[in-house]
Design a protein around this motif. Structure first.
Motif, PDB file in Angstrom:
ATOM      1  N   LEU A   1       2.259   6.819  -8.707  1.00 29.76           N
ATOM      2  CA  LEU A   1       2.912   6.978  -7.415  1.00 29.76           C
ATOM      3  C   LEU A   1       3.801   5.780  -7.099  1.00 29.76           C
ATOM      4  CD1 LEU A   1      -0.092   8.305  -5.339  1.00 29.76           C
ATOM      5  CD2 LEU A   1       1.969   9.580  -5.922  1.00 29.76           C
ATOM      6  N   HIS A   2       4.922   6.050  -6.427  1.00 26.07           N
ATOM      7  CA  HIS A   2       5.869   5.031  -5.972  1.00 26.07           C
ATOM      8  C   HIS A   2       6.317   5.422  -4.567  1.00 26.07           C
ATOM      9  CE1 HIS A   2       6.323   5.007 -10.346  1.00 26.07           C
ATOM     10  NE2 HIS A   2       6.950   3.851 -10.279  1.00 26.07           N
ATOM     11  N   HIS A   3       6.644   4.435  -3.724  1.00 23.74           N
ATOM     12  CA  HIS A   3       7.333   4.755  -2.475  1.00 23.74           C
ATOM     13  C   HIS A   3       8.675   5.387  -2.855  1.00 23.74           C
ATOM     14  CE1 HIS A   3       4.919   1.231  -0.908  1.00 23.74           C
ATOM     15  NE2 HIS A   3       4.530   2.242  -0.152  1.00 23.74           N
TER      16      HIS A   3
ATOM     17  N   PRO B   1       1.092  12.427   0.946  1.00 24.51           N
ATOM     18  CA  PRO B   1       0.505  11.129   1.296  1.00 24.51           C
ATOM     19  C   PRO B   1      -0.954  11.086   0.853  1.00 24.51           C
ATOM     20  CG  PRO B   1       1.431  12.214   3.240  1.00 24.51           C
ATOM     21  CD  PRO B   1       1.541  13.157   2.105  1.00 24.51           C
ATOM     22  N   PRO B   2      -1.473   9.897   0.489  1.00 22.78           N
ATOM     23  CA  PRO B   2      -2.858   9.803   0.068  1.00 22.78           C
ATOM     24  C   PRO B   2      -3.808  10.145   1.209  1.00 22.78           C
ATOM     25  CG  PRO B   2      -1.894   7.623   0.263  1.00 22.78           C
ATOM     26  CD  PRO B   2      -0.803   8.622   0.498  1.00 22.78           C
ATOM     27  N   ALA B   3      -4.949  10.715   0.846  1.00 20.87           N
ATOM     28  CA  ALA B   3      -5.952  11.071   1.852  1.00 20.87           C
ATOM     29  C   ALA B   3      -6.498   9.808   2.499  1.00 20.87           C
ATOM     30  CB  ALA B   3      -7.069  11.867   1.195  1.00 20.87           C
TER      31      ALA B   3
ATOM     32  N   ALA C   1       0.834  -1.205   0.000  1.00 18.57           N
ATOM     33  CA  ALA C   1       0.000   0.000   0.000  1.00 18.57           C
ATOM     34  C   ALA C   1       0.870   1.257   0.000  1.00 18.57           C
ATOM     35  CB  ALA C   1      -0.917   0.006   1.215  1.00 18.57           C
ATOM     36  N   LEU C   2       0.423   2.253  -0.738  1.00 15.97           N
ATOM     37  CA  LEU C   2       1.143   3.517  -0.790  1.00 15.97           C
ATOM     38  C   LEU C   2       0.929   4.288   0.493  1.00 15.97           C
ATOM     39  CD1 LEU C   2       0.285   4.455  -4.449  1.00 15.97           C
ATOM     40  CD2 LEU C   2       2.555   3.933  -3.568  1.00 15.97           C
TER      41      LEU C   2
END
Length: 85
Positions: free
Chosen positions: A54-56, A81-83, A40-41
């Motif tokens: 998106l990538h870490h 960061p994603p909401a 998970a991102l």
């Protein structure tokens, strides 16, 4: 060499994307997972400037750029960061 190449190419079959599970960059983003590690991102992330995947941060650095097949971009920018849902 030429004849062998022709025989090999004639033996290739078209790949059905439904069979091998090809995902677009947008589909990978919707899943909310990193295309490198599959987790998970979250945390520090980079967004590819070409395909917007998106990538870490660590995964981007490990892979040396965007991991989306065919993109090959090395340009990125930090992503928030994603909401949380």
């Amino acid at each position: 060499f030429f004849e062998l190449s022709v025989r090999i190419l004639r033996g290739l079959r078209p790949v059905d994307p439904e069979v091998i599970g090809v995902l677009t960059a947008a589909e990978v983003a919707k899943q909310g997972v990193c295309p490198v590690c599959g987790y998970a991102l979250g945390g520090r992330m980079f967004r590819c400037t070409k395909c917007t995947t998106l990538h870490h941060e660590d995964c981007w650095k490990y892979f040396g750029g965007c991991a989306v097949f065919g993109c090959r971009s090395r340009r990125k920018h930090p992503a928030p960061p994603p909401a949380k849902a």
